[in-house]
Scaffold this active site. Sequence first.
Site, mmCIF file in Angstrom:
data_model
loop_
_atom_site.group_PDB
_atom_site.id
_atom_site.type_symbol
_atom_site.label_atom_id
_atom_site.label_comp_id
_atom_site.label_asym_id
_atom_site.label_seq_id
_atom_site.Cartn_x
_atom_site.Cartn_y
_atom_site.Cartn_z
ATOM 1 C CE1 TYR A 152 -37.428 61.566 -130.199
ATOM 2 C CE2 TYR A 152 -38.049 62.212 -132.428
ATOM 3 C CZ TYR A 152 -37.646 61.242 -131.536
ATOM 4 O OH TYR A 152 -37.468 59.949 -131.968
ATOM 5 C CE LYS A 203 -32.293 54.832 -116.804
ATOM 6 N NZ LYS A 203 -31.759 53.571 -116.193
ATOM 7 C CG ASP A 235 -32.801 50.224 -117.435
ATOM 8 O OD1 ASP A 235 -33.891 50.539 -116.917
ATOM 9 O OD2 ASP A 235 -31.747 50.106 -116.767
ATOM 10 C CG ASP A 259 -38.039 56.783 -131.947
ATOM 11 O OD1 ASP A 259 -38.805 56.432 -132.861
ATOM 12 O OD2 ASP A 259 -36.810 56.960 -132.104
ATOM 13 C CG ASP A 263 -38.594 51.224 -134.274
ATOM 14 O OD1 ASP A 263 -39.686 51.792 -134.511
ATOM 15 O OD2 ASP A 263 -37.599 51.324 -135.015
HETATM 16 C C1 IPM Z 1 -40.897 57.444 -135.724
HETATM 17 C C2 IPM Z 1 -39.673 57.838 -136.485
HETATM 18 C C3 IPM Z 1 -39.501 59.347 -136.366
HETATM 19 C C4 IPM Z 1 -39.229 59.648 -134.906
HETATM 20 C C5 IPM Z 1 -38.424 59.930 -137.291
HETATM 21 C C6 IPM Z 1 -38.718 59.615 -138.739
HETATM 22 C C7 IPM Z 1 -38.269 61.406 -137.088
HETATM 23 O O1 IPM Z 1 -38.557 57.133 -136.036
HETATM 24 O O2 IPM Z 1 -41.975 57.978 -136.027
HETATM 25 O O3 IPM Z 1 -40.784 56.598 -134.841
HETATM 26 O O4 IPM Z 1 -38.075 59.545 -134.440
HETATM 27 O O5 IPM Z 1 -40.181 60.010 -134.225
HETATM 28 MG MG MG Z 2 -39.033 55.600 -134.661
#
Ligand code: IPM
Ligand code: MG
Length: 386
Positions: A152, A203, A235, A259, A263
Amino acid sequence: MVDAVFEPGAGREFNLLVLAGDGIGPEITAETLRIVSWFGGHLDVHFSIEKQAVGGASIDECGQPITDAVLQKALRADAILFGAVGGPKWDELPRASRPEMGILRLRKELDLFANLRPAINFPEIVAASSLRPELVDSIDIMIVRESTSGVYFGEPRGITTDQNGQRSAVDTQAYSETEITRVCRAAFEIARRRRRRLCSVDKANVMETGALWRAVATGLGRDYPDVELSHMYADNCAMQLLREPKQFDVIVTDNLFGDILSDEAAALSGSLGLLPSATLHMSDSARPRRALYEPIHGTAPELAGKGIANPLASILSFGLCLNYSLQATDAADLLVRAVRDVLGLGLRTADIAAAGQAPVPGAAMTDAILARLDETATRPRRLMEA
Ligand code: IPM
Ligand code: MG
């Protein structure tokens, strides 16, 4: 480390900077502020609230996703309550001026390196998961995502064009030993207060950063003989989360893997609209020195302005603030219990309503939680001492 001590005392002031952002951010944050105000009336803490723009709202107002003035306020605040940033209106902007830069600069400049993302299943809505109920019915995973480094922020990065007009892009994944150590230490401390199992995800079979990550985590493990440390390739972890999510207690991983995996974990819990997060600067002292609390879900532009968005993830994010920044654990538990009771009563916003269930507006959820808090807080002024 995370069982922080916030000295209660009559009239103690707690500065909460509210950055509601875009899409459903403002409406869910407004609901949460009703809950903050309830706790302000029941704890010996005066919540002093300041609201500022971030993300697209700040681009519209000031031409940039976050201003230096707001960053200064963020550095001084006791905690930040964040909504969400982004939306179609700003999608065409170059990367460096997009709304998302608002949250990324906050993480970086406040050095909020430990992003705690719980994925729990609320038994009341187990049917909302895409996995079979018996696979997810009692999952309780804490993902600790490194959030100030890695790909990032690594340099060099950018897109260049050579003399033939051919474009190339580069991103850099870079981690120092210090950066890996501090987030892994935070994860070990958290695991110690939970089921004492930590899975470090990398990884290492492909990446240099992965090899260093694994070596550092292993070395640190010697300080935590009471925590069972395991390693997993990213993975495989993505697959194991779907195959047998209950095997996980705490997962620690880098910024990008975190990240993606957070999710996935949130979605499999079926509770995306319910999951909070905390992003902390943890030091050796007990209390996180700087902290940002935000729902895991995004801006959901298609729901914005209709009053139907689910405020629970934002409300539970304030619950994490009670827990980590104020160490008002009883107050935090009271809030989580009230949320579960309200779900148990069958109240559902549209995102978690099952077929045939009539959804209620977001504000009705808050009304019900406030009513529940009033009913259950039998010793309201003693919440922090209990
Ligand atoms: C998260 C989001 C952020 C990230 C974006 C909005 C920059 O996806 O907080 O998970 O990638 O960290
Ligand atoms: Mg995210």
